[in-house]
Scaffold this active site. Structure first.
Site, short mmCIF file in Angstrom:
data_model
loop_
_atom_site.label_atom_id
_atom_site.label_comp_id
_atom_site.label_asym_id
_atom_site.label_seq_id
_atom_site.Cartn_x
_atom_site.Cartn_y
_atom_site.Cartn_z
N ASN A 208 0.85 -1.19 0.00
CA ASN A 208 0.00 0.00 0.00
C ASN A 208 0.89 1.24 0.00
OD1 ASN A 208 0.49 0.85 2.85
ND2 ASN A 208 -0.39 -1.17 3.25
N PRO A 303 -3.63 -11.32 10.51
CA PRO A 303 -3.94 -11.06 11.92
C PRO A 303 -4.30 -9.60 12.12
CG PRO A 303 -1.63 -11.75 11.64
CD PRO A 303 -2.27 -11.80 10.29
N ILE A 305 -3.76 -6.94 14.29
CA ILE A 305 -2.81 -6.70 15.40
C ILE A 305 -3.42 -5.75 16.43
CG2 ILE A 305 -0.50 -5.87 15.98
CD1 ILE A 305 0.33 -6.56 13.07
N PHE A 323 -4.39 3.92 14.51
CA PHE A 323 -4.54 4.92 13.46
C PHE A 323 -5.63 4.44 12.51
CE2 PHE A 323 -1.14 8.25 13.17
CZ PHE A 323 -0.61 8.03 14.42
N LYS A 341 -12.34 -2.32 17.70
CA LYS A 341 -11.03 -2.87 18.04
C LYS A 341 -10.82 -2.92 19.55
CE LYS A 341 -9.66 -2.62 13.68
NZ LYS A 341 -9.28 -3.70 12.81
#
Ligand SMILES: Cc1cc2nc3c(=O)[nH]c(=O)nc-3n(C[C@H](O)[C@H](O)[C@H](O)COP(=O)(O)O)c2cc1C
Length: 398
Positions: A208, A303, A305, A323, A341
């Protein structure tokens, strides 16, 4: 500046010992006094005369030297410094320190003191990657020893990889960060940064546009406030900052493993643009054009994280900062991401191409926490990092 600071510099027996001569010079330029100690092996690489001439002080070498012991005993010597720096820290010295051996001047000094210790490892990449060295590293970190480097690059032995000693100015930056009692002194902070590369085959990968600039700036700002920073970085465009412990990775899985190794930390800042997916069965041979048509790539989920660390039942960092790079409905998406999250803060930014933020030098962020949103003006990435680091310092002090 390091005026009125005394550094006990232990030079181990590796090729990188020559860089320690420059390190002595740089430290003295900044006003520090340097007491040098050479291991027996180090004398094969640099001479006591050069070290002594540059330091302007006598060199300590022999534990059983009667004159030295009468003038300044090894116990007193080990405690007379503000900081002990081991550069180069050989695999051997790290092993001795981790297992509590004290069978020469350097290792005895390290055992006979509670003065903070900073190690700049230098060794062949295989020695660095060896499970014994990695075990010793983990043990020493748990014992409170700080590390700067090693860097990745070409090595004197002709191989490439992590193991090169940090450059003298990087070591000076780490020393300054440790001796300048900033608000994050004594805190250990993990920062992830950069993109990840997910292989398709040995020559192709999915990536990316993250440059790693914002993550590197955050790591630098945290180190300036005195934090010990573990900087886990994907293949970024910008170099890692000085004075942090750099852990280079490529894939999301490697980043996840490196994060696990770095824990426990007082705060984790997850600025990396981690690929959500990887190619499920990356080919170990280069894919060829074929008459049978185009290759079909199947994806598997990487995963998560940030989510995993945010939701750890044991060992969750007291502060977890994520972020969110969004291209539309930034606040709405980032707020939902924070809840999904389970992290404490989200630094949200609009990375749609018109903003020029991805790969650019500026950022416009919105900080989202449990107590609301805070919109910051468009600022240089360094300034965004300084503000974020200051907020982290406040949060960890409170
Ligand atoms: C040419 C040469 C270069 C070496 N370079 C390194 C090195 O960079 N890092 C390291 O850990 N050991 C290196 N070694 C091995 C150490 O010198 C050896 O383990 C020694 O016992 C270390 O002693 P010390 O830890 O007391 O300084 C090197 C050995 C030779 C012969």
């Amino acid at each position: 500046m390091l005026s009125s600071k005394r550094i006990l510099l232990i030079i181990g027996g590796g090729i990188a010992a020559y860089k320690s001569l420059d390190l002595i010079r740089r430290l003295r330029e900044r006003g520090a006094a340097v007491t040098p100690v050479l291991t027996r092996a180090a004398e094969e690489f640099v001479t006591p005369l050069s070290v002594s001439a540059l330091a302007g002080e006598k060199v300590y070498r022999d534990l059983f030297d009667l004159t030295d012991e009468a003038e300044m005993g090894h116990i007193q010597l080990s405690r007379s410094a503000d900081l002990i720096v081991v550069a180069p820290a050989t695999a051997d010295l790290m092993g001795k320190m981790a297992s509590g051996l004290a069978n020469d001047m350097a290792s005895t000094l390290l055992m006979a003191t509670d003065t903070p210790v900073l190690c700049a490892p230098a060794m062949n990449v295989r020695m660095w990657d060896h499970p014994a060295t990695q075990r010793n590293l983990k043990q020493l970190q748990a014992d409170g020893v700080r590390f700067v480097g090693p860097n990745e690059g070409d090595m004197a032995c002709g191989e490439f990889g992590p193991g090169r000693m940090s450059e003298p100015l990087e070591i000076v930056a780490a020393i300054e960060a440790q001796l300048t009692a900033g608000p994050l002194a004594g805190k250990r902070v993990l920062v992830t940064s950069g993109p990840t590369h997910e292989p398709i085959d040995p020559v192709r990968y999915i990536a990316n546009r993250s440059s790693g600039a914002q993550g590197a700036a955050v790591a630098r700002a945290l180190a300036h406030l005195g934090a010990e920073v573990i900087f886990v970085t994907g293949p970024a465009d910008v170099p890692p900052p000085a004075g942090v412990q750099v852990v280079p990775v490529e894939t999301a899985q490697q980043m996840s493993d490196a994060v696990d190794t770095a824990l426990p930390v007082d705060a984790g800042v997850f600025a990396a643009a981690v690929a959500d997916w990887r190619v499920a069965s990356a080919s170990d041979k280069k894919l060829k054009k074929s008459r049978d048509g185009l290759p079909v790539l199947e994806f598997a989920e990487n995963p998560d994280i940030l989510k995993r660390v945010s939701q750890l039942a044991v060992g969750r960092p007291p502060l977890v900062v994520g972020f969110a790079a969004e291209t539309d409905d930034v606040v709405e998406h980032a707020t939902a991401k924070r809840l999904r999250k389970g992290c404490d803060w989200i630094v949200a930014n609009d990375v749609s191409p018109a903003t020029g933020i991805m790969g650019g030098s500026e950022n416009a962020v919105i900080l989202i926490s449990g107590s609301g949103t805070e919109e910051w003006p468009r600022l240089g990435k360094d300034e965004v990092a300084r503000r974020l680091a200051a907020k982290i310092a406040d949060a960890l002090a409170g």
